[in-house]
Design a protein around this motif. Structure first.
Motif, mmCIF file in Angstrom:
data_model
loop_
_atom_site.group_PDB
_atom_site.id
_atom_site.type_symbol
_atom_site.label_atom_id
_atom_site.label_comp_id
_atom_site.label_asym_id
_atom_site.label_seq_id
_atom_site.Cartn_x
_atom_site.Cartn_y
_atom_site.Cartn_z
ATOM 1 N N SER A 161 20.060 34.870 46.219
ATOM 2 C CA SER A 161 21.404 34.424 46.587
ATOM 3 C C SER A 161 22.450 35.596 46.243
ATOM 4 O O SER A 161 22.094 36.226 45.465
ATOM 5 C CB SER A 161 21.467 33.026 46.031
ATOM 6 N N VAL A 162 23.380 35.248 47.093
ATOM 7 C CA VAL A 162 24.589 36.192 47.020
ATOM 8 C C VAL A 162 25.842 35.484 46.495
ATOM 9 O O VAL A 162 26.212 34.483 47.117
ATOM 10 C CB VAL A 162 24.969 36.864 48.127
ATOM 11 N N PRO A 163 26.367 35.729 45.257
ATOM 12 C CA PRO A 163 27.339 34.737 44.792
ATOM 13 C C PRO A 163 28.652 35.072 45.792
ATOM 14 O O PRO A 163 28.824 36.283 46.144
ATOM 15 C CB PRO A 163 27.809 35.504 43.309
ATOM 16 N N LYS A 164 29.679 34.235 46.140
ATOM 17 C CA LYS A 164 30.602 34.420 47.232
ATOM 18 C C LYS A 164 32.141 34.996 46.621
ATOM 19 O O LYS A 164 32.845 35.041 47.256
ATOM 20 C CB LYS A 164 30.780 32.856 47.696
ATOM 21 N N ASP A 165 32.183 34.681 45.082
ATOM 22 C CA ASP A 165 33.346 35.136 44.729
ATOM 23 C C ASP A 165 33.711 36.483 44.382
ATOM 24 O O ASP A 165 34.861 36.672 43.917
ATOM 25 C CB ASP A 165 33.238 33.998 43.319
ATOM 26 N N TYR A 166 32.695 37.192 44.506
ATOM 27 C CA TYR A 166 32.828 38.546 44.143
ATOM 28 C C TYR A 166 32.414 39.687 45.280
ATOM 29 O O TYR A 166 31.310 39.433 45.889
ATOM 30 C CB TYR A 166 32.119 39.002 42.877
ATOM 31 N N THR A 167 33.097 40.564 45.504
ATOM 32 C CA THR A 167 32.829 41.562 46.582
ATOM 33 C C THR A 167 33.256 42.929 46.493
ATOM 34 O O THR A 167 33.749 43.524 45.567
ATOM 35 C CB THR A 167 33.836 40.925 47.843
ATOM 36 N N GLY A 168 32.778 43.662 47.208
ATOM 37 C CA GLY A 168 33.131 45.226 47.575
ATOM 38 C C GLY A 168 34.485 45.358 47.888
ATOM 39 O O GLY A 168 35.136 44.166 48.004
ATOM 40 N N HIS A 169 34.972 46.396 48.031
ATOM 41 C CA HIS A 169 36.314 46.803 48.231
ATOM 42 C C HIS A 169 36.629 48.186 48.710
ATOM 43 O O HIS A 169 35.687 49.025 48.494
ATOM 44 C CB HIS A 169 37.273 46.624 46.929
ATOM 45 N N GLY A 170 37.828 48.324 49.369
ATOM 46 C CA GLY A 170 38.164 49.695 49.609
ATOM 47 C C GLY A 170 38.530 50.312 48.141
ATOM 48 O O GLY A 170 38.786 49.736 47.157
#
Length: 254
Positions: A161-170
Protein backbone atom coordinates in the motif's frame (compact mmCIF):
# COMPACT_ATOMS: atom_id res chain seq x y z
CA UNK A 1 4.88 28.20 -8.58
CA UNK A 2 6.40 25.50 -10.77
CA UNK A 3 9.69 26.47 -12.36
CA UNK A 4 12.16 25.05 -14.84
CA UNK A 5 15.84 25.31 -14.05
CA UNK A 6 18.58 26.88 -16.16
CA UNK A 7 21.64 24.88 -17.25
CA UNK A 8 23.66 26.68 -14.56
CA UNK A 9 21.15 25.70 -11.88
CA UNK A 10 21.06 22.11 -13.09
CA UNK A 11 24.86 21.95 -12.95
CA UNK A 12 24.76 23.02 -9.30
CA UNK A 13 22.03 20.49 -8.56
CA UNK A 14 24.08 17.83 -10.31
CA UNK A 15 26.93 18.59 -7.89
CA UNK A 16 24.57 18.57 -4.90
CA UNK A 17 23.14 15.26 -6.08
CA UNK A 18 26.61 13.78 -6.43
CA UNK A 19 27.36 14.73 -2.82
CA UNK A 20 24.14 13.07 -1.68
CA UNK A 21 25.16 9.93 -3.59
CA UNK A 22 28.56 9.96 -1.88
CA UNK A 23 26.83 10.20 1.50
CA UNK A 24 24.65 7.21 0.59
CA UNK A 25 27.76 5.28 -0.43
CA UNK A 26 29.14 5.96 3.03
CA UNK A 27 25.87 4.96 4.69
CA UNK A 28 25.90 1.62 2.89
CA UNK A 29 29.49 1.05 4.02
CA UNK A 30 28.86 1.68 7.72
CA UNK A 31 25.38 0.16 8.25
CA UNK A 32 25.73 -2.91 10.43
CA UNK A 33 24.17 -4.47 13.52
CA UNK A 34 25.23 -2.55 16.64
CA UNK A 35 25.46 0.87 14.97
CA UNK A 36 23.17 3.50 16.43
CA UNK A 37 21.30 5.90 14.18
CA UNK A 38 23.13 8.96 15.50
CA UNK A 39 26.45 7.41 14.46
CA UNK A 40 24.99 6.76 11.00
CA UNK A 41 23.75 10.35 10.79
CA UNK A 42 27.16 11.74 11.71
CA UNK A 43 28.94 9.55 9.15
CA UNK A 44 26.69 10.91 6.39
CA UNK A 45 26.95 14.50 7.62
CA UNK A 46 30.75 14.33 7.56
CA UNK A 47 30.70 13.40 3.86
CA UNK A 48 28.41 16.34 3.09
CA UNK A 49 30.55 18.82 4.99
CA UNK A 50 33.81 17.44 3.59
CA UNK A 51 32.47 18.07 0.07
CA UNK A 52 31.85 21.75 0.79
CA UNK A 53 28.08 21.41 1.15
CA UNK A 54 25.66 21.68 4.05
CA UNK A 55 22.93 19.24 5.16
CA UNK A 56 19.63 20.36 3.64
CA UNK A 57 17.50 18.99 6.44
CA UNK A 58 19.40 20.22 9.51
CA UNK A 59 17.26 23.01 10.94
CA UNK A 60 14.64 22.67 8.16
CA UNK A 61 11.29 23.26 9.89
CA UNK A 62 13.26 22.70 13.11
CA UNK A 63 14.53 19.18 12.29
CA UNK A 64 17.56 18.57 14.54
CA UNK A 65 19.79 16.33 12.43
CA UNK A 66 21.42 16.00 9.02
CA UNK A 67 19.49 12.92 7.93
CA UNK A 68 16.11 11.34 8.54
CA UNK A 69 16.80 7.76 9.61
CA UNK A 70 13.79 5.47 9.86
CA UNK A 71 13.83 1.85 11.03
CA UNK A 72 11.31 -0.91 10.22
CA UNK A 73 7.79 0.44 10.87
CA UNK A 74 9.04 4.04 10.78
CA UNK A 75 8.06 5.35 7.36
CA UNK A 76 9.76 8.78 7.34
CA UNK A 77 11.27 11.52 9.50
CA UNK A 78 12.95 9.30 12.07
CA UNK A 79 15.20 11.39 14.33
CA UNK A 80 18.72 9.95 14.70
CA UNK A 81 19.66 9.14 18.29
CA UNK A 82 22.10 7.04 20.26
CA UNK A 83 19.38 4.83 21.74
CA UNK A 84 18.11 3.38 18.44
CA UNK A 85 20.61 0.62 17.69
CA UNK A 86 20.42 -1.29 14.41
CA UNK A 87 20.03 -5.03 14.74
CA UNK A 88 20.29 -7.99 12.41
CA UNK A 89 17.24 -8.21 10.18
CA UNK A 90 16.21 -4.55 10.36
CA UNK A 91 15.35 -2.32 7.42
CA UNK A 92 16.78 1.21 7.75
CA UNK A 93 15.74 4.05 5.46
CA UNK A 94 18.20 6.93 5.17
CA UNK A 95 16.91 10.20 3.69
CA UNK A 96 19.77 12.59 2.82
CA UNK A 97 19.75 16.12 1.47
CA UNK A 98 22.74 18.32 0.58
CA UNK A 99 22.84 21.98 -0.36
CA UNK A 100 25.68 23.10 -2.65
CA UNK A 101 26.00 26.80 -3.49
CA UNK A 102 22.31 27.31 -2.80
CA UNK A 103 20.89 24.27 -4.63
CA UNK A 104 19.70 20.97 -3.22
CA UNK A 105 19.87 17.27 -3.91
CA UNK A 106 17.58 14.83 -2.07
CA UNK A 107 17.61 11.05 -2.05
CA UNK A 108 16.33 8.33 0.27
CA UNK A 109 17.30 4.67 0.19
CA UNK A 110 16.30 1.70 2.30
CA UNK A 111 19.03 -0.72 3.34
CA UNK A 112 19.09 -4.17 4.90
CA UNK A 113 20.91 -4.56 8.18
CA UNK A 114 22.77 -7.86 7.94
CA UNK A 115 20.60 -10.74 6.75
CA UNK A 116 16.93 -9.83 6.40
CA UNK A 117 13.84 -11.94 5.84
CA UNK A 118 12.53 -12.82 2.38
CA UNK A 119 9.45 -10.74 3.22
CA UNK A 120 11.54 -7.68 4.01
CA UNK A 121 13.71 -8.12 0.92
CA UNK A 122 10.62 -8.36 -1.30
CA UNK A 123 9.32 -5.09 0.15
CA UNK A 124 12.65 -3.39 -0.63
CA UNK A 125 12.72 -4.82 -4.15
CA UNK A 126 9.17 -3.78 -4.99
CA UNK A 127 9.57 -0.28 -3.56
CA UNK A 128 12.84 0.32 -5.42
CA UNK A 129 11.37 -0.97 -8.67
CA UNK A 130 8.31 1.26 -8.21
CA UNK A 131 10.66 4.25 -8.18
CA UNK A 132 12.05 3.27 -11.56
CA UNK A 133 8.55 2.64 -12.91
CA UNK A 134 7.81 6.26 -11.99
CA UNK A 135 11.04 7.50 -13.55
CA UNK A 136 10.07 5.89 -16.86
CA UNK A 137 7.27 8.48 -17.04
CA UNK A 138 9.43 11.40 -15.86
CA UNK A 139 9.84 13.16 -19.18
CA UNK A 140 8.13 15.77 -21.31
CA UNK A 141 6.01 13.18 -23.11
CA UNK A 142 3.90 12.67 -19.98
CA UNK A 143 1.90 14.40 -17.25
CA UNK A 144 2.59 14.40 -13.54
CA UNK A 145 -0.19 11.92 -12.87
CA UNK A 146 1.53 9.38 -15.11
CA UNK A 147 4.43 9.20 -12.66
CA UNK A 148 2.06 8.84 -9.72
CA UNK A 149 -0.05 6.20 -11.43
CA UNK A 150 2.95 4.12 -12.48
CA UNK A 151 4.22 3.98 -8.90
CA UNK A 152 0.86 3.14 -7.36
CA UNK A 153 -0.02 0.53 -9.96
CA UNK A 154 3.23 -1.38 -9.42
CA UNK A 155 3.01 -1.21 -5.61
CA UNK A 156 -0.63 -2.30 -5.41
CA UNK A 157 -0.28 -5.15 -7.88
CA UNK A 158 2.40 -6.60 -5.59
CA UNK A 159 0.11 -6.48 -2.56
CA UNK A 160 1.47 -3.40 -0.78
CA UNK A 161 0.00 0.00 0.00
CA UNK A 162 0.91 3.64 -0.57
CA UNK A 163 0.33 6.13 2.27
CA UNK A 164 -1.59 9.14 1.00
CA UNK A 165 -0.23 11.78 3.41
CA UNK A 166 3.35 12.00 2.08
CA UNK A 167 4.54 12.83 -1.41
CA UNK A 168 7.51 13.71 -3.55
CA UNK A 169 8.08 17.30 -4.56
CA UNK A 170 9.76 19.83 -6.76
CA UNK A 171 13.27 20.81 -5.73
CA UNK A 172 15.84 23.49 -6.53
CA UNK A 173 16.96 26.45 -4.46
CA UNK A 174 14.45 25.22 -1.86
CA UNK A 175 14.28 21.63 -0.68
CA UNK A 176 10.53 21.52 -1.14
CA UNK A 177 9.09 23.31 -4.16
CA UNK A 178 5.98 22.93 -6.29
CA UNK A 179 4.64 20.61 -7.51
CA UNK A 180 3.76 17.85 -5.06
CA UNK A 181 4.42 14.44 -6.60
CA UNK A 182 1.97 11.92 -5.10
CA UNK A 183 2.69 8.19 -5.21
CA UNK A 184 -0.88 7.57 -6.32
CA UNK A 185 -2.97 9.05 -9.08
CA UNK A 186 -4.68 8.82 -12.43
CA UNK A 187 -2.74 8.35 -15.64
CA UNK A 188 -3.00 11.35 -17.95
CA UNK A 189 -3.89 13.77 -15.16
CA UNK A 190 -2.03 16.72 -13.71
CA UNK A 191 0.35 19.21 -15.23
CA UNK A 192 2.26 18.55 -18.42
CA UNK A 193 5.90 17.85 -17.56
CA UNK A 194 8.43 20.22 -19.13
CA UNK A 195 12.15 19.82 -19.78
CA UNK A 196 14.13 21.49 -17.03
CA UNK A 197 11.73 20.75 -14.20
CA UNK A 198 13.49 19.16 -11.23
CA UNK A 199 11.59 16.67 -9.10
CA UNK A 200 12.29 14.51 -6.07
CA UNK A 201 10.32 11.34 -6.77
CA UNK A 202 9.99 9.14 -3.71
CA UNK A 203 7.78 6.08 -3.31
CA UNK A 204 6.98 5.36 0.34
CA UNK A 205 5.45 1.92 0.74
CA UNK A 206 3.94 -0.08 3.59
CA UNK A 207 3.64 -3.85 3.77
CA UNK A 208 0.26 -3.52 5.51
CA UNK A 209 -2.49 -0.95 5.35
CA UNK A 210 -1.74 2.62 4.17
CA UNK A 211 -2.66 4.48 7.36
CA UNK A 212 0.08 6.22 9.34
CA UNK A 213 0.43 8.06 12.63
CA UNK A 214 2.90 10.62 13.93
CA UNK A 215 4.55 9.97 17.29
CA UNK A 216 4.69 12.40 20.20
CA UNK A 217 7.97 13.95 19.00
CA UNK A 218 5.90 15.48 16.15
CA UNK A 219 8.33 14.09 13.57
CA UNK A 220 8.46 10.29 13.53
CA UNK A 221 5.85 8.80 11.18
CA UNK A 222 5.05 5.10 11.59
CA UNK A 223 2.71 2.65 9.93
CA UNK A 224 -0.42 2.58 12.06
CA UNK A 225 -0.60 -1.22 11.97
CA UNK A 226 3.12 -1.65 12.74
CA UNK A 227 3.91 -3.16 9.35
CA UNK A 228 7.29 -2.84 7.67
CA UNK A 229 7.92 0.19 5.47
CA UNK A 230 10.37 1.20 2.74
CA UNK A 231 11.38 4.46 1.06
CA UNK A 232 13.34 5.10 -2.15
CA UNK A 233 13.96 8.50 -3.73
CA UNK A 234 15.95 10.17 -6.49
CA UNK A 235 16.21 13.79 -7.57
CA UNK A 236 15.82 14.05 -11.34
CA UNK A 237 15.69 16.67 -14.07
CA UNK A 238 12.99 16.19 -16.69
CA UNK A 239 14.16 15.84 -20.29
CA UNK A 240 12.30 15.65 -23.57
CA UNK A 241 12.13 11.86 -23.68
CA UNK A 242 13.88 10.70 -20.49
CA UNK A 243 15.07 12.05 -17.17
CA UNK A 244 18.55 12.47 -15.73
CA UNK A 245 19.03 11.09 -12.23
CA UNK A 246 21.04 13.68 -10.30
CA UNK A 247 21.49 11.71 -7.06
CA UNK A 248 23.63 8.82 -8.21
CA UNK A 249 27.32 8.30 -8.72
CA UNK A 250 28.44 8.47 -12.32
CA UNK A 251 29.73 4.90 -12.13
CA UNK A 252 26.27 3.55 -11.23
CA UNK A 253 24.17 1.87 -13.85
CA UNK A 254 21.01 3.52 -15.14
Amino acid sequence: MITTKSPREIDLMRKAGHIVALAHKRAKEVIRPGLNTLELDRACEKVILDQGATPSFKGLYGFPNACCISVNEVLVHGIPNKHTVLKEGDIVSVDIGACYKGYHGDSAWSYPVGQISEEAQRLLDVTEESLYKGLEKANAQYRLGDISHAIEEYVVEHGYSVPKDYTGHGIGSDVHEDPSVPNFGKAGSGIRLRAGMCLAIEPMVQAGKPQTKTLSDDWTVVSRDGSLTAHFEHTVVIGEDSCEILTKLQSEED
